[in-house]
Design an enzyme around this catalytic site. Structure first.
Site, PDB file in Angstrom:
ATOM      1  N   HIS A  12      38.501  35.889  42.143  1.00 42.36           N
ATOM      2  CA  HIS A  12      38.441  34.558  41.506  1.00 42.36           C
ATOM      3  C   HIS A  12      39.471  33.588  42.108  1.00 42.36           C
ATOM      4  O   HIS A  12      39.858  32.618  41.462  1.00 42.36           O
ATOM      5  CB  HIS A  12      38.635  34.670  39.989  1.00 42.36           C
ATOM      6  CG  HIS A  12      39.970  35.202  39.540  1.00 42.36           C
ATOM      7  ND1 HIS A  12      40.123  35.960  38.404  1.00 42.36           N
ATOM      8  CD2 HIS A  12      41.219  35.074  40.048  1.00 42.36           C
ATOM      9  CE1 HIS A  12      41.384  36.276  38.226  1.00 42.36           C
ATOM     10  NE2 HIS A  12      42.076  35.739  39.217  1.00 42.36           N
ATOM     11  N   HIS A  59      45.933  31.550  34.147  1.00 42.22           N
ATOM     12  CA  HIS A  59      47.057  31.422  35.073  1.00 42.22           C
ATOM     13  C   HIS A  59      48.013  30.301  34.682  1.00 42.22           C
ATOM     14  O   HIS A  59      48.738  29.767  35.519  1.00 42.22           O
ATOM     15  CB  HIS A  59      46.537  31.208  36.494  1.00 42.22           C
ATOM     16  CG  HIS A  59      45.661  32.304  36.992  1.00 42.22           C
ATOM     17  ND1 HIS A  59      44.341  32.448  36.596  1.00 42.22           N
ATOM     18  CD2 HIS A  59      45.915  33.332  37.849  1.00 42.22           C
ATOM     19  CE1 HIS A  59      43.813  33.506  37.192  1.00 42.22           C
ATOM     20  NE2 HIS A  59      44.732  34.053  37.951  1.00 42.22           N
ATOM     21  N   HIS A 193      46.939  42.444  45.984  1.00 40.89           N
ATOM     22  CA  HIS A 193      47.525  41.253  46.580  1.00 40.89           C
ATOM     23  C   HIS A 193      48.897  40.981  45.983  1.00 40.89           C
ATOM     24  O   HIS A 193      49.170  41.331  44.838  1.00 40.89           O
ATOM     25  CB  HIS A 193      46.627  40.017  46.451  1.00 40.89           C
ATOM     26  CG  HIS A 193      46.255  39.601  45.058  1.00 40.89           C
ATOM     27  ND1 HIS A 193      45.608  40.401  44.157  1.00 40.89           N
ATOM     28  CD2 HIS A 193      46.416  38.416  44.409  1.00 40.89           C
ATOM     29  CE1 HIS A 193      45.375  39.747  43.030  1.00 40.89           C
ATOM     30  NE2 HIS A 193      45.867  38.546  43.161  1.00 40.89           N
ATOM     31  N   GLU A 240      45.593  42.879  38.238  1.00 39.78           N
ATOM     32  CA  GLU A 240      44.302  42.287  37.866  1.00 39.78           C
ATOM     33  C   GLU A 240      43.165  43.298  37.900  1.00 39.78           C
ATOM     34  O   GLU A 240      42.068  43.007  37.411  1.00 39.78           O
ATOM     35  CB  GLU A 240      43.994  41.096  38.784  1.00 39.78           C
ATOM     36  CG  GLU A 240      44.882  39.899  38.510  1.00 39.78           C
ATOM     37  CD  GLU A 240      44.501  38.669  39.323  1.00 39.78           C
ATOM     38  OE1 GLU A 240      45.064  37.595  39.044  1.00 39.78           O
ATOM     39  OE2 GLU A 240      43.655  38.765  40.232  1.00 39.78           O
TER      40      GLU A 240
END
Length: 282
Positions: A12, A59, A193, A240
């Site tokens: 995303h 976020h 990541h 995530e």
């Protein structure tokens, strides 16, 4: 009864929307990423799900560090996107789903989960980018969306086993809903990541592929990891994976992978895509 027909995992990252805005889908950097999505779009067109449950993380648009629920569920009739400062164009209003969402909330509380209930919430790129990837013409108004937001930004965060259990509880709630709706579940974000610190740019492709394998064949093996394990193996944003585990937990019947893609790096992430077909137990 309502039934979950499948699950979709997808990145995303904000750069995806920027690439779509600028028409970069067929450039060398992006080609292998975007070329993987037409089969998933075709499956959605064929199946015509009525409802999408989308596991994502906020976020900082709606839930900043001063107010960070562990789990939150949207029960609104519609959801708006807003400027997050990423330069991403906002998307048309997302249609909400109220009857099943309230049913899920009541069932969760009855079974010892206590989510934050959101009747007015803006949704960020964690939810809007996947919608745009699946519906590039933004023709998703027919699809009713239930946002399920998981804290992946501020410690303490829910551990993988708890997130998987949340998915299981949501799946059981869907199965007990007295309707004939077809439901698809999205797990967004990930995979490995790290966007800051000494390991910025860290990607662990072997771990990512292992997670995608286990998500199909043995998802409970992934619940044995702690969040610290996920940070060590997948970078500081590797937690995530929890959204993928929540999605997988909803599917209690037979699960078959019918499409997969993995590209790295994409905006400093390992970008995975999976389409899982679910045959519910009856």
């Amino acid at each position: 009864m309502a039934k979950i027909i499948g699950g979709i995992t997808t990145s995303h990252i904000p750069a995806i929307s920027n690439a779509m805005e600028r028409g970069l889908e067929d450039t060398p950097y992006w080609r292998d990423f975007f070329a993987a999505y037409p089969p998933v779009r075709k499956w959605l067109e064929e199946q015509q799900p009525d409802i999408a449950i989308i596991f994502y993380n906020d976020h900082g648009l709606e839930m900043f560090l001063d107010k960070k629920p562990t789990f939150a569920i949207g029960c609104a009739a519609e959801y708006e996107n807003a400027d997050e400062g990423w330069g991403i164009a906002t998307i048309p209003t997302v249609t909400g789903e109220t009857e099943l969402s309230w049913h899920i909330v009541n069932e969760l509380i009855e079974h010892d989960f206590d989510p934050t209930v959101c009747q007015d919430i803006k949704v960020d790129h964690g939810l809007t980018v996947p919608l745009r990837l699946m519906y590039p013409d933004q023709n998703y108004k027919h699809l009713k969306v239930i946002p399920v937001c998981i804290n992946c930004e501020r410690h303490p965060m829910p551990k993988p086993s708890r997130t998987f259990a949340l998915g299981e509880a949501i799946g059981k709630a869907v199965e007990s809903f007295p309707g004939d709706e077809k439901v698809v579940v999205f797990g967004t974000g990930g995979l490995s990541h790290q966007l800051d610190g000494e390991r910025a740019g860290f990607i662990n492709a072997d771990f990512d592929e292992e997670c995608m394998d286990k998500l199909v064949s043995d998802p409970k093996a992934l619940t044995k990891y702690s969040n610290y394990d996920l940070v060590r193996l997948g970078g500081s944003q590797g937690v995530e994976l929890n959204m993928w585990l929540g999605m997988r937990g909803t599917m209690t019947g037979h699960v078959e992978e019918i499409h997969r893609n993995y590209v790295a790096p994409i905006s400093n992430t390992g970008a995975g895509l999976q389409l899982l077909r679910h045959t519910p137990k009856r």
